[in-house]
Design a protein around this motif. Structure first.
Motif, short mmCIF file in Angstrom:
data_model
loop_
_atom_site.label_atom_id
_atom_site.label_comp_id
_atom_site.label_asym_id
_atom_site.label_seq_id
_atom_site.Cartn_x
_atom_site.Cartn_y
_atom_site.Cartn_z
N PRO A 192 1.19 -1.38 -0.39
CA PRO A 192 0.37 -0.48 -0.50
C PRO A 192 1.25 1.41 -0.30
O PRO A 192 0.21 1.96 0.96
CB PRO A 192 -0.86 -0.09 1.21
CG PRO A 192 0.14 -1.32 2.15
CD PRO A 192 0.75 -1.78 1.39
N ASP B 101 1.92 5.18 -1.14
CA ASP B 101 1.13 5.88 -1.71
C ASP B 101 1.94 7.70 -1.61
O ASP B 101 1.53 8.35 -0.38
CB ASP B 101 -0.13 5.84 -1.19
CG ASP B 101 -1.23 6.79 -1.39
OD1 ASP B 101 -1.18 7.53 -2.55
OD2 ASP B 101 -2.31 6.79 -0.60
N GLY C 136 -4.07 7.81 -2.30
CA GLY C 136 -5.18 7.02 -2.11
C GLY C 136 -4.84 5.71 -2.36
O GLY C 136 -6.10 4.61 -1.87
N ARG D 5 -2.70 3.97 -0.81
CA ARG D 5 -2.32 2.98 0.30
C ARG D 5 -4.07 2.19 0.57
O ARG D 5 -4.01 1.08 1.41
CB ARG D 5 -1.97 3.93 1.62
CG ARG D 5 -3.97 4.76 1.80
CD ARG D 5 -3.61 5.93 2.67
NE ARG D 5 -2.88 6.54 2.13
CZ ARG D 5 -2.35 7.95 2.46
NH1 ARG D 5 -2.09 8.42 3.96
NH2 ARG D 5 -1.17 8.70 1.83
N PHE D 6 -4.97 2.53 0.11
CA PHE D 6 -6.47 1.67 0.32
C PHE D 6 -6.25 0.73 -0.33
O PHE D 6 -7.97 -0.09 -0.08
CB PHE D 6 -7.70 2.72 0.42
CG PHE D 6 -7.71 3.64 1.44
CD1 PHE D 6 -7.68 3.34 2.39
CD2 PHE D 6 -7.66 4.96 0.98
CE1 PHE D 6 -7.44 4.18 3.34
CE2 PHE D 6 -7.07 5.62 1.80
CZ PHE D 6 -7.12 5.35 3.15
N ASP E 13 -6.49 -3.63 -0.10
CA ASP E 13 -8.04 -3.73 0.70
C ASP E 13 -9.18 -3.96 -0.35
O ASP E 13 -9.85 -4.84 0.42
CB ASP E 13 -8.40 -2.42 1.92
CG ASP E 13 -7.36 -2.84 3.47
OD1 ASP E 13 -6.59 -4.27 3.77
OD2 ASP E 13 -7.24 -2.28 3.83
N ARG E 14 -9.47 -3.02 -0.47
CA ARG E 14 -9.88 -2.69 -1.44
C ARG E 14 -10.35 -3.26 -2.76
O ARG E 14 -11.26 -4.36 -3.03
CB ARG E 14 -10.31 -1.13 -2.16
CG ARG E 14 -10.85 0.08 -1.41
CD ARG E 14 -10.63 1.16 -2.63
NE ARG E 14 -11.90 1.84 -2.88
CZ ARG E 14 -12.86 1.83 -2.56
NH1 ARG E 14 -13.64 1.98 -1.39
NH2 ARG E 14 -13.52 1.70 -3.23
N ASP F 5 -0.34 -7.48 3.45
CA ASP F 5 0.05 -6.42 3.29
C ASP F 5 1.31 -6.32 3.98
O ASP F 5 1.87 -6.46 4.92
CB ASP F 5 -0.36 -5.44 3.91
CG ASP F 5 -1.38 -4.94 2.47
OD1 ASP F 5 -2.12 -5.54 2.30
OD2 ASP F 5 -3.02 -4.09 3.63
N HIS G 57 3.28 -3.14 4.98
CA HIS G 57 2.76 -1.38 5.31
C HIS G 57 3.92 -0.59 5.10
O HIS G 57 5.16 -0.68 5.23
CB HIS G 57 2.55 -1.26 6.58
CG HIS G 57 1.46 -2.04 7.36
ND1 HIS G 57 0.16 -1.64 6.29
CD2 HIS G 57 1.25 -3.75 7.96
CE1 HIS G 57 -0.79 -3.06 7.02
NE2 HIS G 57 -0.16 -3.43 7.96
N ASN H 248 -7.44 3.28 -6.38
CA ASN H 248 -7.60 4.26 -4.77
C ASN H 248 -9.37 3.54 -4.14
O ASN H 248 -9.65 3.13 -4.88
CB ASN H 248 -7.20 5.50 -4.87
CG ASN H 248 -7.63 6.22 -6.22
OD1 ASN H 248 -8.71 6.03 -6.37
ND2 ASN H 248 -7.07 7.49 -6.73
N ASP H 249 -9.38 4.63 -3.47
CA ASP H 249 -11.19 4.74 -3.16
C ASP H 249 -11.90 5.70 -3.35
O ASP H 249 -12.34 5.50 -2.20
CB ASP H 249 -10.63 4.90 -1.03
CG ASP H 249 -10.13 6.13 -0.73
OD1 ASP H 249 -9.05 6.88 -1.55
OD2 ASP H 249 -10.32 6.50 0.39
#
Length: 272
Positions: free
Chosen positions: A20, A22, A30, A32-33, A36-37, A66, A68, A244-245
């Protein structure tokens, strides 16, 4: 966990790693999301794939979670590359979910392919962007320090300097309007190692608006699926990045589907 990734690490043929990162996104952040998405919006997909007559949950896929990120890109990429290299040494195929496109440099470092194939709206051949040599806009130039050749499918924008670099013999650019012709006569990869990267902005933003740098006049999801299906059997590594989100899940859903297509097709060829 990515849906259907039920294998233990020591039994895995494919190891999924979320990255993730970013930190250099130049328009809409975004990513970084993204990991998960992609996992979340893949939950509704059927386990069974009719094209390959296989079940995703039976293809020995492991989700390692992940890695991190932190703010020092080069150090993060070194760490990510070491994690992905461990999968390679174990005889598994590393599958990375980004995160910004910079993370592809780690995947390529781990796999050391002969050929880099990328679905992307952008050439990403800059030596730096806003003074940052580890920007997402520079990733293909870094990849060419390792790979002998880059094939950029769906590219439709770049700086004059990038187009000059793309004119050299080790780069092939296939614009969206020529993708169908490329699919009708793809290169013979033979025994060369291939790494496949899907920057989701290769899709037209009408299909994938949840990405950092949208570029109109792109590929359709079906074209991207067909490209992944064509290249996957020859690959030793894969990633999907730049989700992204900033949408309702359309982009993550496409990314997750392309990841599954990669594994289905790669596993199908491996069984031959």
């Amino acid at each position: 966990m990515f849906p259907g990734a039920t294998a233990d690490r020591d039994a895995a043929s494919y190891v999924i790693v979320g990255a993730p990162l970013d930190i250099s996104t130049s328009f809409q952040p975004g990513t970084r999301f993204g990991p998960d998405r992609v996992r979340r919006f893949s939950e509704t997909y059927d386990d069974y794939d009719h094209t390959t007559d296989s079940f995703f949950s039976e293809l020995a896929v492991h989700d390692a979670g992940d890695i991190h990120a932190w703010s020092a890109a080069r150090e993060y990429l070194d760490h990510l590359a070491s994690e992905l290299r461990a999968a390679v040494w174990d005889g598994s195929i590393p599958v990375t979910i980004g995160g910004e496109h910079t993370v592809t440099a780690a995947g390529v470092e781990a796999v050391e392919p002969d050929v880099f194939v990328c679905l992307d709206a952008h050439l990403d051949l800059r030596s730096n962007y806003d003074g940052n040599e580890w920007s997402h806009a520079c990733v293909t130039r870094h990849v060419l320090d390792t790979a002998e050749e880059a094939i950029i499918l769906g590219a439709r924008t770049g700086s004059p300097e990038e187009w000059d670099r793309a004119a050299q013999d080790d780069v092939t650019v296939v614009p969206p309007e020529d993708v169908a012709s490329w699919l009708s006569d793809p290169p013979a990869f033979d025994d060369r190692s291939v790494y496949l990267s899907v920057d989701i902005d290769g899709a037209d933003p009408g299909f994938a608006p949840g990405t950092g740098t949208m570029e109109p006049f792109g590929m359709t999801p079906r074209e991207m699926r067909d490209l992944v299906r064509t290249v996957a059997p020859f690959c030793d590594g894969f990633d999907v990045v730049e989700v992204n989100d900033r949408d309702d899940g359309q982009t993550a859903a496409l990314a997750g589907k392309l990841l599954r297509e990669f594994i289905y097709q790669h596993a199908d060829r491996a069984d031959l």
